[in-house]
Design an enzyme around this catalytic site. Sequence first.
Site, PDB file in Angstrom:
ATOM      1  N   LEU A 100       0.827  -1.198   0.000  1.00 17.22           N
ATOM      2  CA  LEU A 100       0.000   0.000   0.000  1.00 17.22           C
ATOM      3  C   LEU A 100       0.863   1.251   0.000  1.00 17.22           C
ATOM      4  O   LEU A 100       0.431   2.306  -0.437  1.00 17.22           O
ATOM      5  CB  LEU A 100      -0.880   0.021   1.251  1.00 17.22           C
ATOM      6  CG  LEU A 100      -1.956  -1.054   1.329  1.00 17.22           C
ATOM      7  CD1 LEU A 100      -2.577  -1.074   2.710  1.00 17.22           C
ATOM      8  CD2 LEU A 100      -3.023  -0.819   0.273  1.00 17.22           C
ATOM      9  N   GLY A 101       2.042   1.139   0.513  1.00 15.95           N
ATOM     10  CA  GLY A 101       2.903   2.312   0.573  1.00 15.95           C
ATOM     11  C   GLY A 101       4.011   2.075   1.556  1.00 15.95           C
ATOM     12  O   GLY A 101       4.236   0.963   2.017  1.00 15.95           O
ATOM     13  N   ARG A 102       4.699   3.150   1.837  1.00 16.72           N
ATOM     14  CA  ARG A 102       5.819   3.031   2.758  1.00 16.72           C
ATOM     15  C   ARG A 102       5.659   4.074   3.832  1.00 16.72           C
ATOM     16  O   ARG A 102       5.552   5.252   3.556  1.00 16.72           O
ATOM     17  CB  ARG A 102       7.126   3.226   1.981  1.00 16.72           C
ATOM     18  CG  ARG A 102       8.350   3.457   2.828  1.00 16.72           C
ATOM     19  CD  ARG A 102       9.607   3.229   2.037  1.00 16.72           C
ATOM     20  NE  ARG A 102       9.895   1.809   1.921  1.00 16.72           N
ATOM     21  CZ  ARG A 102      10.503   1.095   2.867  1.00 16.72           C
ATOM     22  NH1 ARG A 102      10.846   1.662   3.998  1.00 16.72           N
ATOM     23  NH2 ARG A 102      10.754  -0.171   2.694  1.00 16.72           N
ATOM     24  N   GLY A 141       6.761   5.746   7.724  1.00 14.58           N
ATOM     25  CA  GLY A 141       7.997   6.226   8.296  1.00 14.58           C
ATOM     26  C   GLY A 141       8.892   5.098   8.771  1.00 14.58           C
ATOM     27  O   GLY A 141      10.110   5.200   8.727  1.00 14.58           O
ATOM     28  N   PHE A 142       8.301   4.015   9.193  1.00 17.91           N
ATOM     29  CA  PHE A 142       9.090   2.956   9.784  1.00 17.91           C
ATOM     30  C   PHE A 142       9.206   1.732   8.899  1.00 17.91           C
ATOM     31  O   PHE A 142       9.848   0.769   9.257  1.00 17.91           O
ATOM     32  CB  PHE A 142       8.492   2.551  11.126  1.00 17.91           C
ATOM     33  CG  PHE A 142       8.601   3.627  12.151  1.00 17.91           C
ATOM     34  CD1 PHE A 142       9.830   4.210  12.405  1.00 17.91           C
ATOM     35  CD2 PHE A 142       7.496   4.055  12.843  1.00 17.91           C
ATOM     36  CE1 PHE A 142       9.948   5.204  13.352  1.00 17.91           C
ATOM     37  CE2 PHE A 142       7.612   5.044  13.799  1.00 17.91           C
ATOM     38  CZ  PHE A 142       8.830   5.629  14.055  1.00 17.91           C
ATOM     39  N   GLY A 143       8.533   1.738   7.778  1.00 17.57           N
ATOM     40  CA  GLY A 143       8.632   0.564   6.928  1.00 17.57           C
ATOM     41  C   GLY A 143       7.408   0.452   6.044  1.00 17.57           C
ATOM     42  O   GLY A 143       6.481   1.263   6.134  1.00 17.57           O
ATOM     43  N   PRO A 144       7.400  -0.559   5.189  1.00 14.09           N
ATOM     44  CA  PRO A 144       6.318  -0.683   4.220  1.00 14.09           C
ATOM     45  C   PRO A 144       5.005  -1.137   4.861  1.00 14.09           C
ATOM     46  O   PRO A 144       4.998  -1.753   5.919  1.00 14.09           O
ATOM     47  CB  PRO A 144       6.833  -1.755   3.265  1.00 14.09           C
ATOM     48  CG  PRO A 144       7.796  -2.538   4.058  1.00 14.09           C
ATOM     49  CD  PRO A 144       8.419  -1.602   5.048  1.00 14.09           C
ATOM     50  N   VAL A 145       3.930  -0.802   4.173  1.00 18.54           N
ATOM     51  CA  VAL A 145       2.606  -1.216   4.624  1.00 18.54           C
ATOM     52  C   VAL A 145       1.980  -2.065   3.530  1.00 18.54           C
ATOM     53  O   VAL A 145       2.014  -1.703   2.356  1.00 18.54           O
ATOM     54  CB  VAL A 145       1.721   0.001   4.920  1.00 18.54           C
ATOM     55  CG1 VAL A 145       0.348  -0.438   5.370  1.00 18.54           C
ATOM     56  CG2 VAL A 145       2.364   0.874   5.967  1.00 18.54           C
ATOM     57  N   ASP A 165       2.175  12.998  17.246  1.00 22.76           N
ATOM     58  CA  ASP A 165       2.484  13.035  15.807  1.00 22.76           C
ATOM     59  C   ASP A 165       1.210  13.115  14.975  1.00 22.76           C
ATOM     60  O   ASP A 165       1.008  12.358  14.030  1.00 22.76           O
ATOM     61  CB  ASP A 165       3.310  11.805  15.420  1.00 22.76           C
ATOM     62  CG  ASP A 165       4.029  12.012  14.088  1.00 22.76           C
ATOM     63  OD1 ASP A 165       4.169  13.177  13.662  1.00 22.76           O
ATOM     64  OD2 ASP A 165       4.427  11.001  13.470  1.00 22.76           O
TER      65      ASP A 165
END
Length: 853
Positions: A539-541, A543-547, A660
């Site tokens: 689905l995307g990337r 801040g901490f890693g891919p989704v 955040d």
Amino acid sequence: MGTDTTPPQLFFLLVVVLFHCIACFSDAGDTISVGQSLSVDDTRISKGSKFELGFFTGPASKIFLGSCHKNFDVKDIVWVANRENPLSDPSSLSLQLLDDGNLVLLESSSETPFWSTNLMYTLPNSTEAVILDDGNFVLRDGSNPSTIFWESFDHPTNVWLPGAKLGIDKITGKAKQFVSWKSSEDPAPGMYSFGLDPSGSSQFILQWNRSQVYWSTGVGNEKSFSLAPDMVINDLNFSFVSDEKESYLTYSVRNNSSRFMFVLEPSGQIQLLTWSDGPWNWTETWSRPESLSEVYALCGKFGVYQENFSNNPCACLEGFERLPTEDNVQDDWSGGCVRKSPLQCENGTHANGKKDWFLKIPNVRLPINPKAYPAANAKRCEFACMNGCSCPAYAHDSSGCMIWEGGLLNLQQLSDGRETGQDIYLRLAADERQSTKRNRWKVWLVAVLVPATGLISLCLCIYFSRKGKLKVQGGEVQEKATSIDILLFDFNTELSGMNDASYSEDNVRRIGTKDVELPLFSYESVSAATNNFSTENKLGRGGFGPVYKGELLNGEEIAMKMLSKRSGQGLEEFRNEATLIAKLQHRNLVRLLGCCIEHDEKILIYEYMPNKSLDFYLFDADPIKKKMLDWGTRMRIIEGVAQGLLYLHQYSRLRIIHRDLKPSNILLDGEMNPKISDFGMARIVGDNATHADTNRIVGTYGYMAPEYAMEGRYSIKSDVFSFGVLLLEIVSGKKNKGFNSNESFGLLIYAWELWREDRSLELMDLTIGYPPSTSEMLRFINIGLLCVQEKPADRPTMSDVVSMISNQHTPLPVPKQPAFTIGGGSSTDTNSTTSSAENCSINDVTVSIMEAR
Ligand SMILES: *[C@@H]1O[C@H](CO)[C@@H](O)[C@H](O)[C@H]1NC(C)=O
Ligand SMILES: *[C@@H]1O[C@H](CO)[C@@H](O)[C@H](O)[C@H]1NC(C)=O
Ligand SMILES: *[C@@H]1O[C@H](CO)[C@@H](O)[C@H](O)[C@H]1NC(C)=O
Ligand SMILES: *[C@@H]1O[C@H](CO)[C@@H](O)[C@H](O)[C@H]1NC(C)=O
Ligand SMILES: *[C@@H]1O[C@H](CO)[C@@H](O)[C@H](O)[C@H]1NC(C)=O
Ligand SMILES: *[C@@H]1O[C@H](CO)[C@@H](O)[C@H](O)[C@H]1NC(C)=O
Ligand SMILES: *[C@@H]1O[C@H](CO)[C@@H](O)[C@H](O)[C@H]1NC(C)=O
Ligand SMILES: *[C@@H]1O[C@H](CO)[C@@H](O)[C@H](O)[C@H]1NC(C)=O
């Protein structure tokens, strides 16, 4: 299977009772009077010498009282008194007619009777027990024989004689039904029963385990109701009676020179037997179900019905063996079969490193009650079965995937000539691989290897359930549990009960120290759900890693946030996020469903948000996307975020500070309702504390309050600041950071200046069109400006904000000048590491500033 040489027709077929009447002949008449008794050597014979009452011996020297037809070569027991309580001592047993008129079956060694007529009132001293010519054993008044106190026809076993009633006693609610013998030699109650449908319809049904219907007569016309209609219309006269007292079916024989009886066989078939003079034995003239293959659970668990059998229809599946029965009776298959070697998963995940495998059995009629998953492909189907220990087999065809749980019932091997069956894949232990080379059914062995589950890894999630648990206290792993299969998980039902208590303050106070419940899924199943983390599922990337997007067998979609090993979010953040969100439940917070920590990976599993995140629409250059956010939707989003944030800040005496908040962390569900996500940076502050200090400042430029960005002081008011920025961004459709030169708070300056000049409406995103109400729009801008004021004390709390939004007519305070800059105006942008992910959908860019003070 067996070596027994019973002729095929007889196996399972007759009440082939090797009836061993202990006394062969007696002329003691047909009656027992008060004070008399019947010993093991005695019998009573009906007047016309048609039926005989006496004792007989079953398996394991168990002794029963029963009656049978007299004068036949084949003895056929038609009634048993003590089928549940067999006698054992032939020397001391007797059937006595007591002074109070009750019949009891006693052994001298025991006080309590083995069986009794159990009548509660005292009968006259002229009472007698008589075996009649129709087979009925009755307790009646000898001086007035038509007065019957008790009759065996009311307490049938497995045989329905002419004149007996099959139905229900409406006064006591007691069913007069037939229950099969356990096996052809053991009269103990078996699994099958036949009687009137207890639910009230006028049909007669065959049931397994008193619950599972596998054959019925169909609803009958009461006048013409009959069993075996074609065969016996000329021989038997059925009549169905239904009044206030009882409903029953009975029948009589038209021509007394023939004899009939219905027998419910241990095999679960109901048969009509006729005595004909020719071969001098009973012949079966009608039976239902017609084929044994339709009998429910005929061969038990993991037994297979072989269509083309010679003498025994049942066998055990490859890799299974007969469960030894109590008396080692050949035709009692109710226990089914058991595995010869335990599966790998039964023996702990890493028992011996040998993997279970699947044996293909072709051309079968599939077992009953699979869980069907129409959409799932073969690979995932296999995987889902392998990954859950309760799954013994799977099958896959063009209509989808079928997975079984527990024991397989009603599996049928079709004969070679009939290629109408399907293939089933049976799960076996590795040890069975050798032994199946000599394959009895001439099947092809197809071993399907699948990756073994899991390496030991740290686990922070805890799953309290039948399936296994992990306990984490302050991050320490105490116990390794079997992780479960996500593919088969049903989040809607399995999690619904779990979070009920999570609103209570007690639970929340102990976040991080108290056990938190979260399903822990195996890496293999998570990988299968995402097609091995394929790019089309990405689905995307964040801040901490891919989704990734994952799909369960039932079609439910989920999102998986995979925390990359090199990510800023370490174990601590992971634990923080997992334990925190597991406890949070609010419709404006994204729901964490579970996690996976294996293979050095940390994966969080969330509900899937089909509409991605707010920034995807809000800041898109394409006006069509922006237009999807009309004013009503934007208001709803602002309100929803405010509610979600209020919940975080106030949902207990503890406060959760998100730290955040930004458009990419606002996810949108199918109806564009907002859900706050990404709690990796969230912090809990104590009971009365409203703020805390940190020297590790994390957050995103443009949304961080000045006191936090510069001094590390975060509080609920720093979240309020971020909310204010977010609100102004939603109204204006413009980004704060990067707006108008490189100023961090460009949008705020712009909004403030417009406000002072009374031109605030110019801030509005042009794609909204003309606002439905300018005062409403101005009110939102006013609230936004109040939230971004320089001094935290000046900013409203979220509960103030929520009430300002909902009470449209209360006047609002006038905002003071907002914070325009952070830290003396020098741009720190260049320090920040920006993951490029403008198009990412879940948990977008997080810019972390690490700043040691
Ligand atoms: C049966 O009871 C009656 C009285 O109810 C009594 O007259 C008679 O003697 C009794 N008969 C026997 C055999 O006990
Ligand atoms: C039969 O049903 C009872 C409950 O009605 C259940 O406890 C039992 O396990 C069942 N037997 C089998 C063999 O499934
Ligand atoms: C059938 O049985 C019913 C009731 O027992 C009786 O009334 C009827 O006459 C019988 N019919 C025949 C044809 O025997
Ligand atoms: C009864 O059956 C016998 C032989 O089965 C037959 O000879 C006789 O005619 C039958 N009687 C009637 C009334 O049907
Ligand atoms: C059949 O036998 C019963 C008694 O067992 C008797 O009452 C009846 O009259 C007999 N019927 C015929 C047709 O023989
Ligand atoms: C019963 O009859 C069948 C034929 O219908 C025969 O094969 C069998 O041997 C007979 N059994 C006895 C015990 O006579
Ligand atoms: C059993 O199957 C074989 C072929 O596999 C066939 O020739 C035979 O007739 C079948 N027997 C029965 C009783 O169906
Ligand atoms: C695994 O199975 C074997 C054989 O059944 C048994 O002896 C052993 O104790 C089991 N090990 C565990 C860890 O359950």
